[in-house]
Design a protein around this motif. Structure first.
Motif, PDB file in Angstrom:
ATOM      1  N   ALA A 170       0.908  -1.215  -0.020  1.00  0.00           N
ATOM      2  CA  ALA A 170      -0.033  -0.016   0.141  1.00  0.00           C
ATOM      3  C   ALA A 170       0.909   1.223   0.167  1.00  0.00           C
ATOM      4  N   GLU A 171       1.862   1.077   0.671  1.00  0.00           N
ATOM      5  CA  GLU A 171       2.745   2.196   1.055  1.00  0.00           C
ATOM      6  C   GLU A 171       3.359   2.613  -0.403  1.00  0.00           C
ATOM      7  N   MET A 172       3.992   1.644  -1.148  1.00  0.00           N
ATOM      8  CA  MET A 172       4.594   1.887  -2.441  1.00  0.00           C
ATOM      9  C   MET A 172       3.520   2.426  -3.674  1.00  0.00           C
ATOM     10  N   GLY A 173       2.395   2.186  -3.317  1.00  0.00           N
ATOM     11  CA  GLY A 173       1.268   2.714  -4.162  1.00  0.00           C
ATOM     12  C   GLY A 173       1.091   3.979  -4.084  1.00  0.00           C
ATOM     13  N   GLY A 174       1.713   4.924  -3.242  1.00  0.00           N
ATOM     14  CA  GLY A 174       1.590   6.357  -3.286  1.00  0.00           C
ATOM     15  C   GLY A 174       0.232   6.602  -3.040  1.00  0.00           C
ATOM     16  N   ILE A 175      -0.697   5.939  -2.275  1.00  0.00           N
ATOM     17  CA  ILE A 175      -1.990   6.253  -2.389  1.00  0.00           C
ATOM     18  C   ILE A 175      -2.594   7.982  -1.814  1.00  0.00           C
ATOM     19  N   GLN A 176      -3.215   8.540  -2.743  1.00  0.00           N
ATOM     20  CA  GLN A 176      -3.604   9.874  -2.302  1.00  0.00           C
ATOM     21  C   GLN A 176      -5.228   9.660  -1.761  1.00  0.00           C
ATOM     22  N   PRO A 177      -5.551  10.662  -0.784  1.00  0.00           N
ATOM     23  CA  PRO A 177      -6.932  10.683  -0.333  1.00  0.00           C
ATOM     24  C   PRO A 177      -7.930  10.468  -1.606  1.00  0.00           C
ATOM     25  N   GLY A 178      -8.727   9.444  -1.072  1.00  0.00           N
ATOM     26  CA  GLY A 178      -9.740   9.404  -2.083  1.00  0.00           C
ATOM     27  C   GLY A 178      -9.641   8.390  -3.166  1.00  0.00           C
ATOM     28  N   ASP A 179      -8.260   7.819  -3.435  1.00  0.00           N
ATOM     29  CA  ASP A 179      -7.771   7.212  -4.511  1.00  0.00           C
ATOM     30  C   ASP A 179      -8.556   5.786  -4.565  1.00  0.00           C
ATOM     31  N   TRP A 198      -6.417   1.433   3.471  1.00  0.00           N
ATOM     32  CA  TRP A 198      -7.322   2.303   4.110  1.00  0.00           C
ATOM     33  C   TRP A 198      -6.375   3.367   4.967  1.00  0.00           C
ATOM     34  N   LEU A 199      -5.272   2.795   5.342  1.00  0.00           N
ATOM     35  CA  LEU A 199      -4.525   3.663   6.598  1.00  0.00           C
ATOM     36  C   LEU A 199      -3.834   4.935   5.557  1.00  0.00           C
ATOM     37  N   PHE A 200      -3.621   4.837   4.301  1.00  0.00           N
ATOM     38  CA  PHE A 200      -3.168   5.654   3.433  1.00  0.00           C
ATOM     39  C   PHE A 200      -4.191   6.494   2.793  1.00  0.00           C
ATOM     40  N   GLY A 201      -5.615   6.452   3.415  1.00  0.00           N
ATOM     41  CA  GLY A 201      -6.517   7.374   2.874  1.00  0.00           C
ATOM     42  C   GLY A 201      -7.172   6.984   1.516  1.00  0.00           C
ATOM     43  N   ALA A 202      -7.255   5.768   1.089  1.00  0.00           N
ATOM     44  CA  ALA A 202      -7.828   5.112   0.130  1.00  0.00           C
ATOM     45  C   ALA A 202      -9.369   5.579   0.209  1.00  0.00           C
ATOM     46  N   GLY A 203     -10.013   5.784  -0.981  1.00  0.00           N
ATOM     47  CA  GLY A 203     -11.536   6.178  -1.041  1.00  0.00           C
ATOM     48  C   GLY A 203     -12.312   4.786  -1.303  1.00  0.00           C
ATOM     49  N   ARG A 204     -11.615   3.846  -1.840  1.00  0.00           N
ATOM     50  CA  ARG A 204     -12.271   2.705  -2.482  1.00  0.00           C
ATOM     51  C   ARG A 204     -11.261   1.661  -2.861  1.00  0.00           C
ATOM     52  N   VAL A 205     -11.568   0.620  -2.235  1.00  0.00           N
ATOM     53  CA  VAL A 205     -10.655  -0.599  -2.405  1.00  0.00           C
ATOM     54  C   VAL A 205     -11.440  -1.700  -3.012  1.00  0.00           C
ATOM     55  N   ILE A 206     -10.962  -2.275  -3.987  1.00  0.00           N
ATOM     56  CA  ILE A 206     -11.510  -3.320  -4.918  1.00  0.00           C
ATOM     57  C   ILE A 206     -10.476  -4.539  -4.924  1.00  0.00           C
ATOM     58  N   VAL A 207     -10.894  -5.806  -4.462  1.00  0.00           N
ATOM     59  CA  VAL A 207      -9.946  -6.986  -4.633  1.00  0.00           C
ATOM     60  C   VAL A 207     -10.431  -7.913  -5.467  1.00  0.00           C
ATOM     61  N   LEU A 208      -9.634  -8.536  -6.550  1.00  0.00           N
ATOM     62  CA  LEU A 208     -10.188  -9.635  -7.343  1.00  0.00           C
ATOM     63  C   LEU A 208      -9.106 -10.922  -6.834  1.00  0.00           C
TER      64      LEU A 208
END
Ligand code: NAD
Ligand code: ZN
Length: 379
Positions: A170-179, A198-208
């Protein structure tokens, strides 16, 4: 002592081996109390990691009690309960000094970039691992960390790899708030990555993934949307469709090499994917991230695998970020996250199996039988 013993592809045995010995003043010997099997062990188990020698003991996710220490060990003492990061790191080289403990220059003298890893073939230094009663732990002033007395050992063992790897994904993804973040793979690593987004502020998380029981688990554990890629004609088109045809801001590959190959088999016959030659999680990731997006790769690949559709990376202006997790760098904050309940990694452990039954455990985990998420071997 009893130890898991690799005999060749898909052949694992538990047999007697000589007790490990202190070979260097900074070594420790640890009596193992828990040792997980990891998706990374499956690359070895399936014979896909170069120079995996018959007789090696796998196991890079273990905790235990310090049994003996070399004359220069001061960080831990005999009797301490310790968790041991999967990376073997000297703590002093150019890379360790930057916090890149997975890329230590001293613990692996092979030409490859990876540092030493417990029980991970001679390409990662040739160290025996912790799926055994005892294990030699080099650089014991660096890696081994005393387990806080109030911590459940099942949480502690997950801090040796799965928690830091998921977090670093998640950290390497450079997630910005709402991403919007898409995670390929609902194994332990993907599950943990999804929760950490979620700890990095994702707005939506989708898993396949392809296993309903894993999707069901991650839906609850990480409070995310889940989809079964086996029910899709084309996962890339599907992701575009549910992201206003933009693609995801960030995509995480928590699948890796031959798991991707098995995905290829499961969708054999679906022409669109096979024609495109893109039926791997890594291709799906690169093709479903939006232009200018970031693909974070923690799935493990062979050193010379040539799987990147580089034209799409260039044309879309993507950033690819990848590494082995740097466990020691992340441990202080992740121990805190476990202690304050933000992460609850022991929930992923579905099976506790005596070390003697390691062969059955490998078979089960490799075939994803009995709703297995994370098996732990108990010597
Ligand atoms: P796992 O085998 O339990 O899970 C892999 C999951 O990927 C399975 O549930 C499988 O169904 C799913 N999958 C297969 N193909 C897929 C596809 N095309 N799209 C979506 N899902 C797909 O393994 P794990 O323990 O979760 O490990 C996952 C990967 O992470 C492995 O490659 C492992 O080697 C790697 N890993 C890396 C690090 C690191 O430091 N970088 C550390 C630990 C594990
Ligand atoms: Zn692992």
């Amino acid at each position: 002592m009893l130890a898991m013993n690799y005999r060749g592809p898909q052949r694992v045995r538990v047999s007697h081996k000589p007790m490990p010995e202190i070979k260097h003043p900074e070594d420790a010997i640890v009596r193992v109390t828990r040792s997980c099997i990891c998706g990374s062990d499956l690359h070895l188990y399936n014979g896909n990691v170069p120079d995996t020698r018959v007789g090696m003991t796998f196991g890079h996710e273990f905790i235990g009690i310090v049994e003996e220490i070399g004359s220069e060990v001061h960080k831990v003492k005999v009797g301490d309960h310790v968790l041991v990061p999967f990376n073997i790191a000297c703590g002093k080289c150019h890379f360790c000094r930057q916090g890149l403990y997975g890329n230590c220059h001293e613990s692996n003298t092979q030409a490859t970039a990876v540092g030493g890893i417990f029980g991970y073939s001679h390409t990662a230094g040739g160290y025996d691992g912790g799926q055994a009663e005892f294990v030699r732990v080099p650089y014991a002033n660096v890696g081994p960390t005393v387990i806080p007395p109030d911590m459940d050992p099942d949480d502690a063992v997950m801090l040796t790899d799965v928690v830091p790897t998921g977090y670093q994904a998640a950290e390497m993804g450079g997630i910005q708030p709402g991403d919007t973040v898409v995670v390929f793979g609902a194994g332990p690593v993907g599950i943990m990555a999804a929760r950490c987004c979620w700890l990095f502020g994702a707005g939506r998380v989708i898993v396949l993934d392809q296993y309903e029981y894993r999707l069901e688990f991650v839906r609850n554990y990480a409070n995310c949307e889940v989809y079964n890629f086996k029910e899709m004609d084309d996962p890339v088109v599907f992701i575009k469709k549910i992201t206003d045809w933009m693609g995801a801001d960030v995509v995480i590959d928590a699948v890796g090499a031959e798991a991707a190959g098995s995905a290829l088999q499961t969708i054999t016959g679906r022409k669109t994917l096979l024609q495109a030659g893109s039926a791997t999680a890594l291709h799906w990731a690169i093709n479903s991230v939006k232009k200018g997006g970031i693909v974070s790769i923690v799935g493990v690949y062979g050193p010379t695998d040539n799987l990147v559709p580089i034209g799409n990376v260039v044309n879309k202006g993507l950033t690819l970020r990848a590494n082995q997790a740097s466990v020691k760098r992340l441990l202080p904050r992740l121990i805190e996250h476990v202690q304050n309940g933000i992460l609850n990694p022991k929930a992923l452990i579905t099976h506790r199996i005596p070390l003697e039954e390691a062969a059955d455990a490998y078979r089960m985990f490799s075939s994803k039988l009995d709703n297995c998420i994370k098996p732990v071997l108990i010597p």
